[in-house]
Design an enzyme around this catalytic site. Structure first.
Site, PDB file in Angstrom:
ATOM      1  N   ILE A  64      20.154  31.354  29.565  1.00  0.00           N
ATOM      2  CA  ILE A  64      20.390  31.410  30.673  1.00  0.00           C
ATOM      3  C   ILE A  64      19.528  31.067  31.790  1.00  0.00           C
ATOM      4  CG2 ILE A  64      22.281  29.781  30.435  1.00  0.00           C
ATOM      5  CD1 ILE A  64      23.653  32.188  32.015  1.00  0.00           C
ATOM      6  N   ALA A  87      28.153  34.027  30.255  1.00  0.00           N
ATOM      7  CA  ALA A  87      27.785  34.683  31.635  1.00  0.00           C
ATOM      8  C   ALA A  87      28.323  35.737  30.731  1.00  0.00           C
ATOM      9  CB  ALA A  87      29.388  34.838  32.101  1.00  0.00           C
ATOM     10  N   THR A 136      36.220  31.824  37.178  1.00  0.00           N
ATOM     11  CA  THR A 136      37.743  32.703  37.544  1.00  0.00           C
ATOM     12  C   THR A 136      38.859  32.604  38.813  1.00  0.00           C
ATOM     13  OG1 THR A 136      38.363  34.639  36.179  1.00  0.00           O
ATOM     14  CG2 THR A 136      35.907  34.741  37.852  1.00  0.00           C
ATOM     15  N   ASP A 137      39.418  33.949  38.482  1.00  0.00           N
ATOM     16  CA  ASP A 137      40.823  33.456  39.384  1.00  0.00           C
ATOM     17  C   ASP A 137      40.120  34.576  40.522  1.00  0.00           C
ATOM     18  OD1 ASP A 137      41.741  35.262  37.467  1.00  0.00           O
ATOM     19  OD2 ASP A 137      43.722  34.895  37.602  1.00  0.00           O
ATOM     20  N   GLU A 138      39.415  35.881  39.397  1.00  0.00           N
ATOM     21  CA  GLU A 138      38.921  36.927  39.694  1.00  0.00           C
ATOM     22  C   GLU A 138      37.980  36.919  40.990  1.00  0.00           C
ATOM     23  OE1 GLU A 138      38.414  40.215  37.084  1.00  0.00           O
ATOM     24  OE2 GLU A 138      38.781  39.333  35.665  1.00  0.00           O
ATOM     25  N   TYR A 162      31.574  42.427  38.018  1.00  0.00           N
ATOM     26  CA  TYR A 162      31.566  41.122  37.773  1.00  0.00           C
ATOM     27  C   TYR A 162      32.516  39.803  38.452  1.00  0.00           C
ATOM     28  CZ  TYR A 162      34.556  37.196  34.766  1.00  0.00           C
ATOM     29  OH  TYR A 162      35.080  36.493  34.269  1.00  0.00           O
ATOM     30  N   ALA A 164      32.516  40.153  41.633  1.00  0.00           N
ATOM     31  CA  ALA A 164      31.304  40.112  42.644  1.00  0.00           C
ATOM     32  C   ALA A 164      30.253  39.383  41.535  1.00  0.00           C
ATOM     33  CB  ALA A 164      30.830  40.974  43.348  1.00  0.00           C
ATOM     34  N   SER A 165      29.637  39.285  40.803  1.00  0.00           N
ATOM     35  CA  SER A 165      28.811  38.168  39.954  1.00  0.00           C
ATOM     36  C   SER A 165      29.023  37.299  40.083  1.00  0.00           C
ATOM     37  CB  SER A 165      28.351  38.782  38.819  1.00  0.00           C
ATOM     38  OG  SER A 165      29.088  39.465  37.887  1.00  0.00           O
ATOM     39  N   LYS A 166      30.779  37.585  39.667  1.00  0.00           N
ATOM     40  CA  LYS A 166      30.688  35.330  39.455  1.00  0.00           C
ATOM     41  C   LYS A 166      31.111  34.874  41.037  1.00  0.00           C
ATOM     42  CE  LYS A 166      31.958  33.638  36.058  1.00  0.00           C
ATOM     43  NZ  LYS A 166      31.853  32.561  35.364  1.00  0.00           N
ATOM     44  N   ARG A 226      49.202  40.391  35.550  1.00  0.00           N
ATOM     45  CA  ARG A 226      47.810  38.745  34.730  1.00  0.00           C
ATOM     46  C   ARG A 226      48.811  37.778  34.702  1.00  0.00           C
ATOM     47  NH1 ARG A 226      45.338  42.336  37.571  1.00  0.00           N
ATOM     48  NH2 ARG A 226      43.525  42.902  36.167  1.00  0.00           N
TER      49      ARG A 226
HETATM   50  P1  NAD Z   1      32.753  35.612  26.423  1.00  0.00           P
HETATM   51  O1  NAD Z   1      31.821  36.677  27.120  1.00  0.00           O
HETATM   52  O2  NAD Z   1      33.520  35.232  24.900  1.00  0.00           O
HETATM   53  O3  NAD Z   1      31.168  34.509  26.182  1.00  0.00           O
HETATM   54  C1  NAD Z   1      30.302  34.328  26.595  1.00  0.00           C
HETATM   55  C2  NAD Z   1      28.754  33.439  26.208  1.00  0.00           C
HETATM   56  O4  NAD Z   1      27.756  34.176  26.482  1.00  0.00           O
HETATM   57  C3  NAD Z   1      28.444  34.827  24.795  1.00  0.00           C
HETATM   58  O5  NAD Z   1      28.974  33.960  23.899  1.00  0.00           O
HETATM   59  C4  NAD Z   1      27.192  35.275  25.242  1.00  0.00           C
HETATM   60  O6  NAD Z   1      26.925  35.901  24.187  1.00  0.00           O
HETATM   61  C5  NAD Z   1      26.695  34.497  26.102  1.00  0.00           C
HETATM   62  N1  NAD Z   1      25.487  34.969  27.160  1.00  0.00           N
HETATM   63  C6  NAD Z   1      25.771  36.234  27.801  1.00  0.00           C
HETATM   64  N2  NAD Z   1      24.463  35.963  28.625  1.00  0.00           N
HETATM   65  C7  NAD Z   1      23.862  34.661  27.996  1.00  0.00           C
HETATM   66  C8  NAD Z   1      22.479  34.522  28.694  1.00  0.00           C
HETATM   67  N3  NAD Z   1      22.063  35.651  29.075  1.00  0.00           N
HETATM   68  N4  NAD Z   1      22.330  33.344  27.623  1.00  0.00           N
HETATM   69  C9  NAD Z   1      22.603  32.185  27.416  1.00  0.00           C
HETATM   70  N5  NAD Z   1      23.788  33.049  26.717  1.00  0.00           N
HETATM   71  C10 NAD Z   1      24.636  33.905  27.514  1.00  0.00           C
HETATM   72  O7  NAD Z   1      33.043  35.399  27.415  1.00  0.00           O
HETATM   73  P2  NAD Z   1      34.782  34.367  27.236  1.00  0.00           P
HETATM   74  O8  NAD Z   1      35.782  34.869  28.021  1.00  0.00           O
HETATM   75  O9  NAD Z   1      34.635  33.040  26.465  1.00  0.00           O
HETATM   76  O10 NAD Z   1      34.356  33.369  28.925  1.00  0.00           O
HETATM   77  C11 NAD Z   1      33.303  32.328  29.625  1.00  0.00           C
HETATM   78  C12 NAD Z   1      33.010  31.745  30.831  1.00  0.00           C
HETATM   79  O11 NAD Z   1      34.147  31.348  31.222  1.00  0.00           O
HETATM   80  C13 NAD Z   1      32.326  33.059  31.780  1.00  0.00           C
HETATM   81  O12 NAD Z   1      31.913  32.545  32.656  1.00  0.00           O
HETATM   82  C14 NAD Z   1      33.408  33.719  32.153  1.00  0.00           C
HETATM   83  O13 NAD Z   1      33.673  33.840  33.712  1.00  0.00           O
HETATM   84  C15 NAD Z   1      35.238  32.824  31.974  1.00  0.00           C
HETATM   85  N6  NAD Z   1      35.907  33.090  32.909  1.00  0.00           N
HETATM   86  C16 NAD Z   1      36.912  33.906  31.766  1.00  0.00           C
HETATM   87  C17 NAD Z   1      37.386  33.904  31.593  1.00  0.00           C
HETATM   88  C18 NAD Z   1      38.347  34.401  30.286  1.00  0.00           C
HETATM   89  O14 NAD Z   1      40.210  35.328  30.346  1.00  0.00           O
HETATM   90  N7  NAD Z   1      38.314  34.885  29.426  1.00  0.00           N
HETATM   91  C19 NAD Z   1      39.019  33.627  32.750  1.00  0.00           C
HETATM   92  C20 NAD Z   1      37.988  32.743  33.565  1.00  0.00           C
HETATM   93  C21 NAD Z   1      36.833  32.386  33.297  1.00  0.00           C
HETATM   94  O1  DAU Z   2      41.616  37.143  35.225  1.00  0.00           O
HETATM   95  C1  DAU Z   2      39.686  36.310  34.005  1.00  0.00           C
HETATM   96  C2  DAU Z   2      39.916  37.153  33.967  1.00  0.00           C
HETATM   97  O2  DAU Z   2      40.228  37.244  32.842  1.00  0.00           O
HETATM   98  C3  DAU Z   2      38.769  37.175  33.409  1.00  0.00           C
HETATM   99  O3  DAU Z   2      37.620  36.143  34.290  1.00  0.00           O
HETATM  100  C4  DAU Z   2      37.470  38.124  32.282  1.00  0.00           C
HETATM  101  O4  DAU Z   2      36.514  37.195  31.730  1.00  0.00           O
HETATM  102  C5  DAU Z   2      38.059  38.268  32.024  1.00  0.00           C
HETATM  103  O5  DAU Z   2      37.776  39.512  30.095  1.00  0.00           O
HETATM  104  C6  DAU Z   2      40.366  38.448  32.069  1.00  0.00           C
HETATM  105  O6  DAU Z   2      39.543  40.098  32.733  1.00  0.00           O
HETATM  106  P1  DAU Z   2      41.048  41.195  32.166  1.00  0.00           P
HETATM  107  O7  DAU Z   2      40.075  42.418  33.365  1.00  0.00           O
HETATM  108  O8  DAU Z   2      41.750  40.901  33.316  1.00  0.00           O
HETATM  109  O9  DAU Z   2      41.090  41.330  31.057  1.00  0.00           O
HETATM  110  P2  DAU Z   2      40.733  42.466  29.925  1.00  0.00           P
HETATM  111  O10 DAU Z   2      41.558  41.927  29.029  1.00  0.00           O
HETATM  112  O11 DAU Z   2      40.362  43.248  30.039  1.00  0.00           O
HETATM  113  O12 DAU Z   2      42.571  43.590  30.918  1.00  0.00           O
HETATM  114  C7  DAU Z   2      43.617  42.722  31.018  1.00  0.00           C
HETATM  115  C8  DAU Z   2      44.924  44.076  31.567  1.00  0.00           C
HETATM  116  O13 DAU Z   2      45.141  44.885  31.088  1.00  0.00           O
HETATM  117  C9  DAU Z   2      44.103  44.357  33.096  1.00  0.00           C
HETATM  118  O14 DAU Z   2      44.844  44.813  33.654  1.00  0.00           O
HETATM  119  C10 DAU Z   2      43.204  45.683  32.790  1.00  0.00           C
HETATM  120  C11 DAU Z   2      44.407  45.556  31.147  1.00  0.00           C
HETATM  121  N1  DAU Z   2      43.763  47.161  29.178  1.00  0.00           N
HETATM  122  C12 DAU Z   2      42.902  46.177  29.416  1.00  0.00           C
HETATM  123  C13 DAU Z   2      42.128  46.507  28.185  1.00  0.00           C
HETATM  124  C14 DAU Z   2      41.615  46.102  26.738  1.00  0.00           C
HETATM  125  C15 DAU Z   2      44.656  47.573  29.732  1.00  0.00           C
HETATM  126  O15 DAU Z   2      46.007  48.301  30.119  1.00  0.00           O
HETATM  127  N2  DAU Z   2      43.938  48.279  27.897  1.00  0.00           N
HETATM  128  C16 DAU Z   2      42.975  47.870  28.137  1.00  0.00           C
HETATM  129  O16 DAU Z   2      42.407  48.693  26.898  1.00  0.00           O
END
Ligand code: NAD
Ligand code: DAU
Length: 366
Positions: A64, A87, A136-138, A162, A164-166, A226
């Site tokens: 991107i 992202a 994201t809600d973060e 993370y 902060a960048s979002k 969460r």
């Molecule tokens: P993910 O890490 O599974 O997927 C991210 C994708 O982006 C990957 O396929 C990666 O290859 C691609 N990517 C990374 N850098 C890139 C670049 N420079 N150019 C093109 N592609 C690139 O993430 P996800 O969990 O699917 O999250 C997707 C979006 O949703 C993110 O913006 C994240 O902040 C947001 N989000 C995620 C969650 C969650 O719980 N996972 C919740 C709220 C919002």
């Molecule tokens: O809230 C939305 C966000 O949710 C998205 O923006 C992020 O991209 C996504 O990764 C997610 O962030 P979290 O940090 O909440 O997700 P994670 O699955 O990494 O962790 C969920 C919770 O579990 C968090 O409080 C940290 C805890 N955790 C996580 C891992 C990987 C553990 O206790 N042990 C672990 O091994």
């Protein structure tokens, strides 16, 4: 905008991007979808195998941050809608190595915005368009146990590199809307779970570790909260925002489903214990799976700056757009466990990196 859209979906090979592509192709069979992804460690083209069979879907491997490439893709495919997922998404990785988060989430989003502005707004009569940014809600920071849930007017207070960048990327989207008139929407969503999630995130990590009899690491006291949402409900929420949302607005999407980490892990352990009792085959396949998965729970050092609680108030999306999560946690977690048990090839390949070989043998651009 005409009846058929031409969508550019960034991050299309990641967890939510993949689920969104399948959702959209099924929901809007007349639309053209271009999936763009850099295929970092988190992106897996194998996840899009079925979409690649669909003539209305094409995949492009690209970054991107490459504005010129984005602009030529937009021109070639007459893109009218961008859904921007790409992202770096894992909080722990942002703590150990923040640079990639700044590069992709901030610089990358800015490059997408510049491309969209050039392609859509450079003439006197701007093309009909929509730039939907997935956030994201973060960005709102951490709540105390009794605080009200985040609304769209909660001030931003991100805590990790993370988030902060979002937050920075959200501000850039606002700035392009306000300054240049780019037609944007933003969704801020809570924690997603479901098929195709990379096994570094809590739910798939726990599931897979149980199968292998490996420790289940719980950060700190495990009492962090969460708000979990089944990924297809996130895709539906984005659909509603794109089709019914007001330009320039932000919408929260959440699950009304708050859980302490330790309770979620315990629940998954209990489900897996039950499955192992009912299914001899599973035990044979995974001989290291213990009788009681809870014995694997291990409290480990806390995540630095760990946010205590997230909770989404999705009132605005509900009243304006009719958004209500369809999947209950009960059914969503059942489907998720079943998917991971049926798709062992997917996560094994993702974890040992051998999906990269699959890509080189299968990769084709339509
Ligand atoms: P993910 O890490 O599974 O997927 C991210 C994708 O982006 C990957 O396929 C990666 O290859 C691609 N990517 C990374 N850098 C890139 C670049 N420079 N150019 C093109 N592609 C690139 O993430 P996800 O969990 O699917 O999250 C997707 C979006 O949703 C993110 O913006 C994240 O902040 C947001 N989000 C995620 C969650 C969650 O719980 N996972 C919740 C709220 C919002
Ligand atoms: O809230 C939305 C966000 O949710 C998205 O923006 C992020 O991209 C996504 O990764 C997610 O962030 P979290 O940090 O909440 O997700 P994670 O699955 O990494 O962790 C969920 C919770 O579990 C968090 O409080 C940290 C805890 N955790 C996580 C891992 C990987 C553990 O206790 N042990 C672990 O091994």
């Amino acid at each position: 905008m005409g009846s058929a859209r031409s969508l550019l979906v960034t991050g299309a090979a990641g967890f939510i991007g993949v689920n969104f592509v399948y959702y959209w192709l099924q929901q809007y069979p007349q639309d053209k979808v271009i999936g763009l992804d850099a295929l970092t460690y988190a992106g897996n083209l194998s996840s899009l195998e079925d979409a690649l069979e669909n003539n209305n879907f094409s995949f492009v491997q690209g970054d991107i941050r490459d504005q010129e490439m984005i602009e030529s893709l937009m021109a070639e495919h007459s893109i009218d809608t961008i859904v921007h997922f790409a992202a770096e998404s894992h909080v722990d990785r942002s703590i150990s190595g923040p640079d990639a988060f700044i590069d992709t989430n901030i610089i990358g989003t800015h490059s997408m915005l510049k491309a969209a502005r050039n392609q859509w707004l450079s003439s006197d009569a701007p093309e009909p368009h929509r730039f939907h940014h997935v956030s994201t809600d973060e960005v709102y920071g951490s709540l105390k146990r009794d605080d009200p849930a985040f609304t769209e007017t909660t001030p931003y207070k991100p805590s990790s590199p993370y988030s902060a960048s979002k937050a920075a990327s959200d501000h850039l989207v606002h700035a392009y809307a306000h300054t240049y008139g780019l037609e944007t929407t933003i969704s801020n969503c809570s924690n997603n779970y479901g098929p195709y999630q990379f096994p570094e995130k809590l739910i798939p990590l726990v599931l897979i570790n149980i199968l292998h009899g490996k420790e289940l690491p719980i950060y700190g006291d495990g009492k962090q909260i969460r708000d979990w949402l089944y990924v297809a409900d996130h895709a539906r929420g984005i659909d509603l925002i794109i089709n019914k949302g007001r330009v320039g607005e932000t919408y929260n999407i959440g699950g009304h489903n708050e859980w302490q980490n330790i309770d979620i892990v315990t629940l998954i352990c209990e489900r897996m214990n039950q499955l192992a009792t009912e299914n001899d085959e599973l035990r044979k396949q995974f001989p290291n799976m213990p009788d009681d998965a809870k014995s694997l729970i291990t409290f480990v050092k806390d995540r630095p700056g760990h946010d205590q609680r997230y909770a989404i108030d999705a009132h605005k999306s509900t009243t304006e757009l009719g958004y209500v999560p369809e999947e209950s946690f009960e059914t969503g977690i059942k489907k998720t466990i079943e998917w991971y048990l049926q798709q062992q090839g997917w996560w094994q390949a993702v974890m040992d990196g051998s999906y990269k070989e699959w890509i080189s043998s299968q990769y084709h651009q339509k």
